[in-house]
Design a protein around this motif. Structure first.
Motif, PDB file in Angstrom:
ATOM      1  N   LEU A  26      70.945 -25.157 -49.330  1.00 27.81           N
ATOM      2  CA  LEU A  26      69.943 -23.938 -49.394  1.00 27.81           C
ATOM      3  C   LEU A  26      70.517 -23.156 -48.341  1.00 27.81           C
ATOM      4  O   LEU A  26      70.823 -23.344 -47.480  1.00 27.81           O
ATOM      5  CB  LEU A  26      68.389 -24.652 -48.995  1.00 27.81           C
ATOM      6  N   LEU A  27      69.839 -21.879 -48.556  1.00 27.46           N
ATOM      7  CA  LEU A  27      70.340 -20.850 -47.745  1.00 27.46           C
ATOM      8  C   LEU A  27      69.472 -20.757 -46.393  1.00 27.46           C
ATOM      9  O   LEU A  27      70.083 -20.450 -45.219  1.00 27.46           O
ATOM     10  CB  LEU A  27      70.455 -19.387 -48.117  1.00 27.46           C
ATOM     11  N   TYR A  28      68.038 -21.035 -46.589  1.00 26.54           N
ATOM     12  CA  TYR A  28      67.261 -21.150 -45.429  1.00 26.54           C
ATOM     13  C   TYR A  28      67.042 -22.543 -44.868  1.00 26.54           C
ATOM     14  O   TYR A  28      67.486 -23.541 -45.345  1.00 26.54           O
ATOM     15  CB  TYR A  28      66.136 -20.569 -46.122  1.00 26.54           C
ATOM     16  N   GLU A  29      66.734 -22.600 -43.413  1.00 28.23           N
ATOM     17  CA  GLU A  29      66.738 -23.663 -42.834  1.00 28.23           C
ATOM     18  C   GLU A  29      65.412 -24.183 -42.603  1.00 28.23           C
ATOM     19  O   GLU A  29      65.065 -25.598 -42.497  1.00 28.23           O
ATOM     20  CB  GLU A  29      67.011 -23.506 -41.187  1.00 28.23           C
ATOM     21  N   GLN A  30      64.403 -23.130 -42.682  1.00 20.32           N
ATOM     22  CA  GLN A  30      62.766 -23.710 -42.501  1.00 20.32           C
ATOM     23  C   GLN A  30      62.070 -22.825 -43.667  1.00 20.32           C
ATOM     24  O   GLN A  30      62.577 -21.728 -44.008  1.00 20.32           O
ATOM     25  CB  GLN A  30      62.346 -23.350 -41.176  1.00 20.32           C
ATOM     26  N   VAL A  31      61.005 -23.442 -44.129  1.00 22.61           N
ATOM     27  CA  VAL A  31      59.916 -22.962 -44.817  1.00 22.61           C
ATOM     28  C   VAL A  31      58.810 -22.753 -44.246  1.00 22.61           C
ATOM     29  O   VAL A  31      58.169 -23.521 -43.718  1.00 22.61           O
ATOM     30  CB  VAL A  31      59.864 -23.621 -46.149  1.00 22.61           C
ATOM     31  N   VAL A  32      58.056 -21.639 -44.460  1.00 24.94           N
ATOM     32  CA  VAL A  32      56.750 -21.288 -44.036  1.00 24.94           C
ATOM     33  C   VAL A  32      55.884 -20.850 -45.035  1.00 24.94           C
ATOM     34  O   VAL A  32      56.099 -20.022 -45.628  1.00 24.94           O
ATOM     35  CB  VAL A  32      56.678 -20.194 -42.835  1.00 24.94           C
ATOM     36  N   GLN A  33      54.794 -21.923 -45.202  1.00 21.13           N
ATOM     37  CA  GLN A  33      53.933 -21.601 -46.476  1.00 21.13           C
ATOM     38  C   GLN A  33      52.805 -20.896 -45.968  1.00 21.13           C
ATOM     39  O   GLN A  33      51.889 -21.435 -45.060  1.00 21.13           O
ATOM     40  CB  GLN A  33      53.526 -23.041 -46.941  1.00 21.13           C
ATOM     41  N   VAL A  34      52.657 -19.660 -46.461  1.00 18.79           N
ATOM     42  CA  VAL A  34      51.588 -18.720 -46.083  1.00 18.79           C
ATOM     43  C   VAL A  34      50.308 -19.049 -46.781  1.00 18.79           C
ATOM     44  O   VAL A  34      50.515 -19.026 -48.205  1.00 18.79           O
ATOM     45  CB  VAL A  34      51.796 -17.195 -46.076  1.00 18.79           C
ATOM     46  N   LYS A  35      49.047 -19.112 -46.260  1.00 19.32           N
ATOM     47  CA  LYS A  35      47.834 -19.113 -46.993  1.00 19.32           C
ATOM     48  C   LYS A  35      47.499 -17.824 -47.666  1.00 19.32           C
ATOM     49  O   LYS A  35      46.702 -17.088 -46.826  1.00 19.32           O
ATOM     50  CB  LYS A  35      46.862 -19.826 -45.982  1.00 19.32           C
ATOM     51  N   GLU A  36      47.881 -17.670 -48.657  1.00 18.43           N
ATOM     52  CA  GLU A  36      47.625 -16.315 -49.315  1.00 18.43           C
ATOM     53  C   GLU A  36      47.860 -16.791 -51.051  1.00 18.43           C
ATOM     54  O   GLU A  36      48.835 -17.423 -51.347  1.00 18.43           O
ATOM     55  CB  GLU A  36      48.501 -15.338 -49.156  1.00 18.43           C
ATOM     56  N   ARG A  37      47.108 -15.880 -51.781  1.00 17.93           N
ATOM     57  CA  ARG A  37      47.230 -16.124 -53.043  1.00 17.93           C
ATOM     58  C   ARG A  37      46.721 -15.050 -54.029  1.00 17.93           C
ATOM     59  O   ARG A  37      45.544 -14.402 -53.912  1.00 17.93           O
ATOM     60  CB  ARG A  37      46.494 -17.542 -53.520  1.00 17.93           C
ATOM     61  N   VAL A  38      47.390 -14.443 -54.643  1.00 19.68           N
ATOM     62  CA  VAL A  38      47.149 -13.531 -55.913  1.00 19.68           C
ATOM     63  C   VAL A  38      47.400 -14.022 -57.201  1.00 19.68           C
ATOM     64  O   VAL A  38      48.223 -14.729 -57.485  1.00 19.68           O
ATOM     65  CB  VAL A  38      47.908 -12.342 -55.505  1.00 19.68           C
ATOM     66  N   ILE A  39      46.396 -13.874 -57.985  1.00 19.82           N
ATOM     67  CA  ILE A  39      46.533 -14.318 -59.533  1.00 19.82           C
ATOM     68  C   ILE A  39      46.175 -13.200 -60.443  1.00 19.82           C
ATOM     69  O   ILE A  39      45.625 -12.452 -60.309  1.00 19.82           O
ATOM     70  CB  ILE A  39      45.026 -15.322 -59.607  1.00 19.82           C
ATOM     71  N   LEU A  40      47.022 -13.474 -61.512  1.00 21.10           N
ATOM     72  CA  LEU A  40      46.850 -12.446 -62.630  1.00 21.10           C
ATOM     73  C   LEU A  40      45.501 -12.621 -63.422  1.00 21.10           C
ATOM     74  O   LEU A  40      45.205 -13.793 -63.708  1.00 21.10           O
ATOM     75  CB  LEU A  40      47.950 -12.541 -63.700  1.00 21.10           C
ATOM     76  N   GLU A  41      44.681 -11.581 -63.653  1.00 19.57           N
ATOM     77  CA  GLU A  41      43.407 -11.852 -64.187  1.00 19.57           C
ATOM     78  C   GLU A  41      43.784 -12.270 -65.503  1.00 19.57           C
ATOM     79  O   GLU A  41      42.759 -13.143 -66.237  1.00 19.57           O
ATOM     80  CB  GLU A  41      42.727 -10.299 -64.254  1.00 19.57           C
ATOM     81  N   GLU A  42      44.808 -11.976 -66.491  1.00 18.40           N
ATOM     82  CA  GLU A  42      44.901 -12.250 -67.771  1.00 18.40           C
ATOM     83  C   GLU A  42      44.647 -13.613 -68.072  1.00 18.40           C
ATOM     84  O   GLU A  42      44.377 -14.125 -69.019  1.00 18.40           O
ATOM     85  CB  GLU A  42      46.366 -11.719 -68.346  1.00 18.40           C
ATOM     86  N   TYR A  43      45.205 -14.662 -67.133  1.00 18.88           N
ATOM     87  CA  TYR A  43      45.170 -15.949 -67.109  1.00 18.88           C
ATOM     88  C   TYR A  43      44.143 -16.715 -66.504  1.00 18.88           C
ATOM     89  O   TYR A  43      44.148 -17.897 -66.183  1.00 18.88           O
ATOM     90  CB  TYR A  43      46.727 -16.387 -66.523  1.00 18.88           C
ATOM     91  N   CYS A  44      43.096 -15.987 -65.978  1.00 18.80           N
ATOM     92  CA  CYS A  44      41.912 -16.626 -65.039  1.00 18.80           C
ATOM     93  C   CYS A  44      40.696 -16.815 -66.190  1.00 18.80           C
ATOM     94  O   CYS A  44      40.604 -15.981 -67.100  1.00 18.80           O
ATOM     95  CB  CYS A  44      41.668 -15.723 -64.117  1.00 18.80           C
ATOM     96  N   SER A  45      39.928 -17.686 -66.013  1.00 14.54           N
ATOM     97  CA  SER A  45      38.667 -17.734 -66.831  1.00 14.54           C
ATOM     98  C   SER A  45      37.729 -16.927 -66.297  1.00 14.54           C
ATOM     99  O   SER A  45      37.812 -16.213 -65.302  1.00 14.54           O
ATOM    100  CB  SER A  45      38.205 -19.546 -66.463  1.00 14.54           C
ATOM    101  N   THR A  46      36.697 -16.764 -67.226  1.00 18.63           N
ATOM    102  CA  THR A  46      35.465 -15.982 -66.968  1.00 18.63           C
ATOM    103  C   THR A  46      35.010 -16.166 -65.663  1.00 18.63           C
ATOM    104  O   THR A  46      34.611 -15.339 -64.667  1.00 18.63           O
ATOM    105  CB  THR A  46      34.717 -16.014 -68.161  1.00 18.63           C
ATOM    106  N   GLU A  47      34.774 -17.675 -65.460  1.00 20.74           N
ATOM    107  CA  GLU A  47      33.917 -17.829 -64.208  1.00 20.74           C
ATOM    108  C   GLU A  47      34.703 -17.493 -62.953  1.00 20.74           C
ATOM    109  O   GLU A  47      34.140 -16.891 -61.935  1.00 20.74           O
ATOM    110  CB  GLU A  47      33.851 -19.445 -64.222  1.00 20.74           C
TER     111      GLU A  47
END
Length: 684
Positions: free
Chosen positions: A204-225
């Protein structure tokens, strides 16, 4: 026929080319190459009588891009103009002198006993040879080179390629959406060679990974709820509606970045889910990182390559973060070899797509094919005949590797490739590389002739380089008489003034003859056997470029160049069933000469998600117009006049429900749909 969805709209701007030719004669060229031409013609008569050799006799030409940015070729303007290709073994220099005359020069890319940087040394030697006798300016080795007399410098370099292959880039970390930290490591599960039992995962090119608590979702694939829960949606760049499930906590992000800083990380790659259409979260994180002022490179995926598919977008962003500092360091070291006025000299680098870019806009992910791209432009502008439209195969055999490509009137690009195990999602010329060149080492293993992939390089090089090197393809050609020492540059030995060592190469094959596997074979037979293996290795990528894409290989012209190309051209043509071989008069330095003929290119693109219904939509036309304006302004800032700028429009199209898109250029004689159908039918 189903609907097609163009995923991208791309604008490519190329400065218009104005070309004027003048008649001239080449008695010196004919004298210098007489022995080489005679030996090749004799080879043709004995090996393959149906092969026709054509040697270029093109007159020099004027190639103007704008009123105030002069190109390399043409009448003299009182200054020196350099086009330099730094290869793995040799560095080639084509220089236009102040009086308009052209000279070519070669030197070893690595010779630490005599100089630190080959391009700088090449410029210094030519100035010392041609300017000092006229002006008296001292260009002695060991002091910064004066730039008063330099008009422009163009370069192609393998620095990024070598750093990627050898994993010698910057220390970097990846920031991505939480839960996807191992996505790039998993990749797409492609296995290049399904029968390779010793298959290894590329590092791998990177040494470390930082997982950021963020999330964006496409509305097309989301339930009505879920849509009702997350509230009103936002419209992304592509026109798709997105829901913001979680905004990144910048305080937490900053603490993670501080840990990376303390660990010695100097470069960051930021690649978040759906950032191709919704860029705000990447911008927020990037701004925090810039404010810390401790990272020399911050690459954000929406700026590097705003395209759908996180895996290739993430890999490309990592490549930019990993390689750009290497390019920056090389540029800084190169500039140290000159005086303070170098900043006033136009300095451009060849990008992977065959266009030139200023040094301050030259990213690592754009430099993977910087070296061989100049050669493609070179043979495309000098070999292809617009009247006959006969397609051309470029065969560039250098010291370390061989690059092959195809040209049929337009440069063929690919937009997603895998290099050294890294998926690069960026426009690149469709160049296939094989590890067989003049410096490829020769081995006898279990009775088999093996060529490469190890290379003797420039230092120590093949045995005939007089540096106690390794037995290589160049030694085999020398023993067989295909390389003439008297016509080769005399740059070897402790004083850099000796010719190739024929006796040393022959002695090495005589020693090889003593091995049990080689008993009964003469040195010439051994050398011939190794060349046969090398030729077959170089034939495979040519077949992949033609027969595997539905083209008849026998209808093509083989344009051979590179230092070792003509030595193998006839045998290659015979094996492939080709009847015409073209040798350019600057064949040994065509990659550098191609730099002098290349156009400056600036690309702008945006992602989109629309259905193509016979023509580009109104919003699509508006966005294409905006991209055209942005790209044109970028070239105008480089000094090009708007009247000399040509705009090319592309749509990235695919059938609805499929995954593979094809980049379709706008044609004046047909629609996007017609061109897509024709290309799709031929490819698939």
């Amino acid at each position: 026929f189903s609907k097609k969805i163009p995923e991208e709209e791309t604008i490519t701007c190329r400065p218009h080319k104005i070309r004027a030719t003048t008649k001239t004669s080449y008695p010196l060229w004919l004298l210098l190459l007489s022995r080489l031409l005679l030996s090749i013609l004799l080879l043709v008569s004995t090996v393959h009588r149906s092969i026709t050799l054509a040697f270029s006799s093109y007159p020099l030409s004027t190639h103007t891009m704008s009123n105030n940015v002069d190109n390399l070729t043409g009448a003299g303007d009182g200054k020196f103009h350099f086009a330099i290709d730094r290869g793995g073994t040799f560095t080639d220099v084509v220089c236009r002198l102040p009086n308009g005359q052209e000279v070519v020069f070669k030197l070893l890319s690595e010779d630490p006993q005599h100089y630190a940087d080959a391009p700088t040394e090449g410029i210094r030697r030519l100035l010392d040879q041609h300017d000092t006798p006229v002006t008296g300016i001292d260009y002695s080795r060991g002091r910064p080179v004066r730039t008063d007399r330099i008009g422009s410098i163009r370069m192609g370099t393998t620095v990024a390629t070598n750093a990627l292959l050898e994993r010698q880039g910057a220390r970097m970390a990846l920031l991505t959406t939480e839960g996807f930290g191992d996505l790039l490591e998993i990749g797409n599960q492609a296995r290049p060679d399904i029968f390779d039992l010793s298959c290894k995962t590329p590092s791998l090119l990177y040494e470390q990974v930082v997982q950021v608590k963020e999330r964006v979702i496409l509305e097309e694939y989301c339930s009505t709820e879920l849509v009702e829960k997350l509230g009103p949606s936002k419209v992304g760049i592509t026109g798709e509606k997105v829901l913001i499930e979680q905004v990144p906590d910048l305080q937490i992000v900053k603490r993670e970045l501080e840990k990376l800083r303390d660990a010695g990380i100097t470069s960051l790659a930021i690649a978040l889910m759906h950032a191709y259409t919704f860029v705000e979260h990447e911008r927020m994180i990037g701004e925090i990182a810039k404010q810390m002022n401790c990272f020399e490179q911050i690459s954000m995926s929406h700026e590097v390559m705003p395209m759908v598919k996180l895996v290739p977008r993430g890999h490309t962003t990592c490549a930019a973060a990993y390689l750009t500092p290497k390019i920056t360091t090389y540029l800084a070291n190169f500039q140290k070899g000159f005086d303070e006025n170098l900043s006033k000299v136009p300095l451009q680098f060849m990008k992977s797509d065959g266009g030139l870019a200023p040094c301050d806009d030259f990213g690592g992910h754009q430099a993977i094919l910087s070296g061989p791209a100049g050669g493609v432009v070179g043979y495309a502008k000098t070999t292809f005949d617009p009247a006959t439209k006969t397609p051309v195969i470029g065969f560039d055999m250098g010291g370390t590797s061989t690059d092959v490509s195809r040209f049929d009137g337009h440069l063929e690009h690919v937009f997603e490739t895998v290099t050294a195990g890294v998926a690069i999602q960026a426009p690149q010329l469709d160049i296939h590389t094989v590890a067989a060149g003049g410096g490829s080492r020769l081995f006898l293993r279990r009775g088999m002739f093996v060529v490469g992939p190890e290379s003797a390089g420039a230092h120590p090089g093949p045995i005939c380089y007089r540096k106690n090197g390794y037995l290589a393809v160049t030694d085999a050609n020398l023993v067989l008489g295909r390389v003439i020492p008297e016509q080769f540059p005399k740059i070897f030995g402790p004083n850099e003034d000796e010719a190739l060592d024929l006796n040393g190469a022959r002695h090495a094959f005589e020693e090889l003859e003593k091995l049990p596997e080689a008993q009964g074979r003469t040195p010439e037979e051994l050398a011939w056997g190794f060349l046969q293996v090398a030729n077959e290795a170089m034939c495979r990528p040519i077949r992949n470029l033609t027969q595997m894409k539905g083209f008849d290989i026998t209808t093509h012209i083989l344009a051979c160049f590179g230092g070792a190309g003509p030595q193998h051209a006839c045998a290659m043509a015979k094996a492939l069933g080709m009847s015409q071989v073209f040798v350019h008069r600057y064949g040994g330095v065509l990659s550098a000469y191609g730099l002098s003929l290349a156009d400056a290119v600036h690309e702008e693109q945006e992602p989109t998600a629309e259905t193509y219904r016979g023509e580009v939509s109104a919003s699509g036309k508006e966005r294409l117009s905006h991209l055209k304006q942005v790209a044109t302004e970028a070239l105008k800032k480089q000094g090009y006049d708007e009247s000399n700028i040509v705009v090319e429009e592309y749509l990235n199209m695919r059938y609805e429900g499929t995954d593979n898109a094809i980049m379709i250029p706008k044609s004046p004689n047909s629609s996007f749909e017609e061109d897509f159908l024709a290309l799709y039918q031929r490819e698939f």
